[in-house]
Scaffold this motif. Structure first.
Motif, PDB file in Angstrom:
ATOM      1  N   ASP A 196      -1.984  27.144 -10.444  1.00 16.59           N
ATOM      2  CA  ASP A 196      -3.204  26.421 -10.750  1.00 16.59           C
ATOM      3  C   ASP A 196      -3.150  25.924 -12.178  1.00 16.59           C
ATOM      4  OD1 ASP A 196      -5.653  25.457 -11.286  1.00 16.59           O
ATOM      5  OD2 ASP A 196      -6.755  27.199 -10.538  1.00 16.59           O
ATOM      6  N   LYS A 197      -3.030  24.634 -12.307  1.00 15.44           N
ATOM      7  CA  LYS A 197      -2.833  24.084 -13.640  1.00 15.44           C
ATOM      8  C   LYS A 197      -4.085  24.169 -14.495  1.00 15.44           C
ATOM      9  CE  LYS A 197      -4.329  19.467 -12.700  1.00 15.44           C
ATOM     10  NZ  LYS A 197      -4.084  18.505 -11.697  1.00 15.44           N
ATOM     11  N   GLN A 198      -5.207  24.428 -13.843  1.00 11.13           N
ATOM     12  CA  GLN A 198      -6.445  24.423 -14.622  1.00 11.13           C
ATOM     13  C   GLN A 198      -6.652  25.695 -15.424  1.00 11.13           C
ATOM     14  OE1 GLN A 198      -9.848  22.182 -13.235  1.00 11.13           O
ATOM     15  NE2 GLN A 198      -9.179  22.677 -11.159  1.00 11.13           N
TER      16      GLN A 198
ATOM     17  N   LYS B 111      10.508  15.138  -4.426  1.00 10.18           N
ATOM     18  CA  LYS B 111       9.454  15.023  -5.425  1.00 10.18           C
ATOM     19  C   LYS B 111       9.987  15.210  -6.839  1.00 10.18           C
ATOM     20  CE  LYS B 111       6.001  16.081  -2.103  1.00 10.18           C
ATOM     21  NZ  LYS B 111       5.512  17.143  -1.230  1.00 10.18           N
TER      22      LYS B 111
ATOM     23  N   TYR C 101       2.729   2.560  -3.294  1.00 10.43           N
ATOM     24  CA  TYR C 101       2.009   3.424  -4.223  1.00 10.43           C
ATOM     25  C   TYR C 101       2.364   4.887  -4.006  1.00 10.43           C
ATOM     26  CZ  TYR C 101      -1.870   5.831  -6.468  1.00 10.43           C
ATOM     27  OH  TYR C 101      -2.619   6.664  -7.240  1.00 10.43           O
ATOM     28  N   PHE C 102       2.555   5.249  -2.745  1.00 12.31           N
ATOM     29  CA  PHE C 102       2.747   6.658  -2.440  1.00 12.31           C
ATOM     30  C   PHE C 102       4.207   7.097  -2.491  1.00 12.31           C
ATOM     31  CE2 PHE C 102      -1.267   5.498  -0.473  1.00 12.31           C
ATOM     32  CZ  PHE C 102      -2.091   6.485  -0.973  1.00 12.31           C
ATOM     33  N   GLU C 103       5.079   6.139  -2.670  1.00 15.99           N
ATOM     34  CA  GLU C 103       6.501   6.485  -2.704  1.00 15.99           C
ATOM     35  C   GLU C 103       6.785   7.573  -3.722  1.00 15.99           C
ATOM     36  OE1 GLU C 103       9.661   4.157  -2.092  1.00 15.99           O
ATOM     37  OE2 GLU C 103       8.736   3.536  -0.211  1.00 15.99           O
TER      38      GLU C 103
ATOM     39  N   VAL D 123      -0.822   6.494 -15.619  1.00 13.70           N
ATOM     40  CA  VAL D 123      -1.677   7.374 -14.839  1.00 13.70           C
ATOM     41  C   VAL D 123      -1.175   8.804 -14.958  1.00 13.70           C
ATOM     42  CG1 VAL D 123      -2.582   7.799 -12.534  1.00 13.70           C
ATOM     43  CG2 VAL D 123      -1.912   5.492 -13.197  1.00 13.70           C
ATOM     44  N   ASP D 124      -2.113   9.727 -15.008  1.00 11.87           N
ATOM     45  CA  ASP D 124      -1.710  11.122 -14.958  1.00 11.87           C
ATOM     46  C   ASP D 124      -1.551  11.518 -13.504  1.00 11.87           C
ATOM     47  OD1 ASP D 124      -3.233  14.295 -15.878  1.00 11.87           O
ATOM     48  OD2 ASP D 124      -1.272  13.773 -15.069  1.00 11.87           O
ATOM     49  N   LEU D 125      -0.326  11.683 -13.089  1.00 13.90           N
ATOM     50  CA  LEU D 125      -0.078  11.943 -11.680  1.00 13.90           C
ATOM     51  C   LEU D 125      -0.278  13.397 -11.294  1.00 13.90           C
ATOM     52  CD1 LEU D 125       2.962   9.636 -11.296  1.00 13.90           C
ATOM     53  CD2 LEU D 125       0.732   9.335 -10.271  1.00 13.90           C
TER      54      LEU D 125
ATOM     55  N   TRP E 207       0.835  -1.194   0.000  1.00 13.24           N
ATOM     56  CA  TRP E 207       0.000   0.000   0.000  1.00 13.24           C
ATOM     57  C   TRP E 207       0.877   1.254   0.000  1.00 13.24           C
ATOM     58  CZ3 TRP E 207      -0.802   4.119   3.415  1.00 13.24           C
ATOM     59  CH2 TRP E 207      -1.938   4.894   3.163  1.00 13.24           C
ATOM     60  N   LEU E 208       1.849   1.233   0.853  1.00 12.49           N
ATOM     61  CA  LEU E 208       2.754   2.373   0.969  1.00 12.49           C
ATOM     62  C   LEU E 208       3.492   2.655  -0.322  1.00 12.49           C
ATOM     63  CD1 LEU E 208       5.040   2.686   4.077  1.00 12.49           C
ATOM     64  CD2 LEU E 208       3.555   4.378   3.021  1.00 12.49           C
TER      65      LEU E 208
ATOM     66  N   PHE F 282       5.282  10.071  -4.280  1.00 11.75           N
ATOM     67  CA  PHE F 282       4.853  11.417  -3.924  1.00 11.75           C
ATOM     68  C   PHE F 282       5.651  12.092  -2.838  1.00 11.75           C
ATOM     69  CE2 PHE F 282       1.309   9.027  -5.622  1.00 11.75           C
ATOM     70  CZ  PHE F 282       0.955   9.835  -6.687  1.00 11.75           C
ATOM     71  N   TRP F 283       6.419  11.321  -2.090  1.00  7.41           N
ATOM     72  CA  TRP F 283       7.143  12.004  -1.029  1.00  7.41           C
ATOM     73  C   TRP F 283       8.617  12.149  -1.349  1.00  7.41           C
ATOM     74  CZ3 TRP F 283       5.482   7.160   1.615  1.00  7.41           C
ATOM     75  CH2 TRP F 283       6.530   6.253   1.787  1.00  7.41           C
ATOM     76  N   GLU F 284       9.411  12.187  -0.331  1.00  9.42           N
ATOM     77  CA  GLU F 284      10.856  12.388  -0.440  1.00  9.42           C
ATOM     78  C   GLU F 284      11.155  13.489  -1.435  1.00  9.42           C
ATOM     79  OE1 GLU F 284      12.917   9.470  -3.610  1.00  9.42           O
ATOM     80  OE2 GLU F 284      11.922   8.377  -1.993  1.00  9.42           O
TER      81      GLU F 284
END
Lengths: 124, 124
Positions: free
Chosen positions: B120-122, B95, B87-89, B110-112, B84-85, B91-93
DNA sequence: TCATTACGAAACCATTTGGTTTCATATAAA
DNA sequence: TTTATATGAAACCAAATGGTTTCGTAATGA
């Protein structure tokens, strides 16, 4: 660092399956509450409360934009989980491999007292 | 595989700090309940209940020896946590490193949407 | 201005959780 | 055999949890 997430810790925050789904959802995109809650079978208010728990654990960050509040993943606190887990890496899968990694990685801050063969692991 | 630890899952099992301490304690040694509970400020019965939760999550194994029940760590279910963890690797440390890995590895399923600048990317 | 939308706070509720004390039972020891 | 030890089950309890509905307020939009 790691702004003392007093009220809720990471372990408790991720204990709930809904909150784990929230984290995944918000890892890809920043989203406002109503949009988020459309992905769940519970009320918007309930989602809002889960987001609060996650926020108190430091796992999401909110940003007000007009009348909406947008949430996104803040993964840093997961490091605590990772560190905790790392301690146990020694014990699963191929345990000998784990020991090897441990010895080689020289991050030997803790004496884990694993004695597999009677050999002295301090050998260099 | 992974004998469907139905009643309690790993995430819930490790949510409690006492149970986390139990796991650490039992990682080094197999111990009977009374000896275990001497390490905690709560009653033996309470410890016993925590051990039951851990057992239902598959995180400890018990073995009867004479009149005592000895418990020890069973780390395998922690793999679920690790996965589970993982997956998030991303996103941290660091970046930027994560982004670099992502871009380079061309596994762009996947679009991360990692937003490094806070812009604001939008905006269009 | 007035209606609508987005949101969180509050009050409420049932269930779960983490603890207690008491009790029954199996094993060990005297 | 009788006593002591080790343990889990049961009954109980207060607090936390995860949910609901209702309400107030701020920002948008007509």
């Amino acid at each position: 660092m790691a702004a003392a997430s007093a009220k809720h810790d990471v372990f408790q925050a991720i204990a709930d399956p809904t909150r784990r789904r929230l984290l995944k959802l918000l890892s890809n995109q920043e989203m406002p509450v109503t949009a988020i809650s459309e992905h769940f079978p519970i009320s918007r208010t309930a989602v809002s409360k889960h987001l609060k728990v996650l926020s108190e654990a430091g796992l999401v960050k909110e940003r007000k934009v007009g009348r909406e509040t947008r949430y996104k993943l803040e993964p840093d606190p997961l490091v605590e989980l990772k560190d905790w887990l790392q301690y146990f890496e020694l014990f699963w899968e191929n345990k000998l491999n784990a020991l090897k990694r441990f010895v080689e990685s020289d991050e030997s801050e803790v004496d884990l007292s694993i004695n597999l063969s009677g050999e002295d692991k301090q050998r260099k």
